[in-house]
Design an enzyme around this catalytic site. Structure first.
Site, PDB file in Angstrom:
ATOM      1  N   CYS A   2      -8.497  -0.534   9.188  1.00 34.45           N
ATOM      2  CA  CYS A   2      -8.136   0.530  10.158  1.00 34.45           C
ATOM      3  C   CYS A   2      -9.374   0.604  11.180  1.00 34.45           C
ATOM      4  O   CYS A   2     -10.394  -0.006  11.081  1.00 34.45           O
ATOM      5  CB  CYS A   2      -7.704   1.800   9.655  1.00 34.45           C
ATOM      6  SG  CYS A   2      -6.641   1.504   8.327  1.00 34.45           S
TER       7      CYS A   2
HETATM    8  N1  GLN Z   1      -6.634  -0.037   2.490  1.00 33.76           N
HETATM    9  C1  GLN Z   1      -6.062   0.848   3.498  1.00 33.76           C
HETATM   10  C2  GLN Z   1      -4.820   1.258   3.323  1.00 33.76           C
HETATM   11  O1  GLN Z   1      -3.840   0.346   3.175  1.00 33.76           O
HETATM   12  C3  GLN Z   1      -6.290   0.001   4.849  1.00 33.76           C
HETATM   13  C4  GLN Z   1      -6.223   0.719   5.964  1.00 33.76           C
HETATM   14  C5  GLN Z   1      -7.804   1.359   6.401  1.00 33.76           C
HETATM   15  O2  GLN Z   1      -8.627   0.394   6.571  1.00 33.76           O
HETATM   16  N2  GLN Z   1      -7.721   2.329   5.963  1.00 33.76           N
HETATM   17  O3  GLN Z   1      -4.424   2.586   3.317  1.00 33.76           O
END
Ligand code: GLN
Length: 229
Positions: A2
């Site tokens: 994100c």
């Molecule tokens: N691993 C995170 C999620 O799916 C991906 C989004 C982020 O980078 N926070 O919640």
């Protein structure tokens, strides 16, 4: 992966941080410039800000660019401390408002850019969702933000592939980590911005090296290398 942004300084509008900049989170939701994992951030968004001592949040599981109601209200939301994010859900993770950052324990607002194997995260008390970011946030809240650097180093030791960029604010202080992804700092005359990537082409943006802890108090920015780096 994100993109996230935090503000600490004079009162400014949420729109001026998130919607108005030429490469702000709004544009990053469909055209991020420095994102290494994922093409766009269309799986939700969240804005948290302090209203006096109260942490208030507005979160969604829809793309930020489609939310005309938020765009209408955001110019009227003013705060001295803001934490905002747009989300690209990792494979297998739920898409729901409670899976979007910022997460909160009532005192801190916290966002995670990255990915971590949920199997290495010890059970924490109050996860808001079942995605990795919500579980990691709950663990960080359990351990306390003063232990943020140690918690990140410990999780990284258990999952060497983890990417663990955290960004958190409590109204008077910002904390951030770099572990596997980009982060930049902009010192303005009226406050400090910490963001996954610059929201404009101002040459005053400074890149934070990987595997560092960032602390912002008032207009002072401190960088400390993290253990395990
Ligand atoms: N691993 C995170 C999620 O799916 C991906 C989004 C982020 O980078 N926070 O919640």
């Amino acid at each position: 992966m994100c993109r996230h942004l935090a503000w600490l300084g004079e009162p400014v509008s949420v729109a001026s941080l998130v919607l108005d900049p030429p490469s702000g989170l709004m544009v990053q939701s469909y055209a991020p410039r420095r994102q290494k994992h994922g093409l766009m951030n269309a799986d939700g968004w969240g804005v948290g800000f302090f209203d006096g001592a109260d942490a208030r949040r507005w979160r969604s599981a829809s793309p930020l660019w489609g939310d005309a109601s938020f765009a209408s209200v955001a110019p009227a939301l003013r705060s001295t401390c803001v934490v905002a994010a747009v989300r690209s859900a990792s494979v297998g993770m739920p898409i729901e408002p409670s899976a979007s950052a910022p997460f909160s324990d009532g005192t801190w607002l916290l966002s995670h850019n990255g990915l971590v194997d949920r199997a290495v995260l010890p059970a924490a008390r109050h996860a808001e969702s079942t995605n990795d970011s919500a579980l990691l946030a709950a663990l960080i809240f359990d351990r306390g933000l003063d232990a943020l650097g140690d918690t990140i180093a410990a999780v990284a030791a258990d999952d060497p592939n983890a990417r663990l960029n955290i960004l958190a604010g409590n109204g008077s202080r910002l904390l951030a980590t770099t572990w596997g992804d980009t982060l930049s700092v902009l010192r303005r005359h009226d406050g400090v911005v910490v963001a996954s990537e610059p929201y404009d082409d101002d040459p005053a943006w400074d890149e934070v090296p990987d595997r560092h802890l960032v602390e912002v108090v008032d207009d002072r920015v401190h960088l400390t290398p993290l253990k395990g780096s």
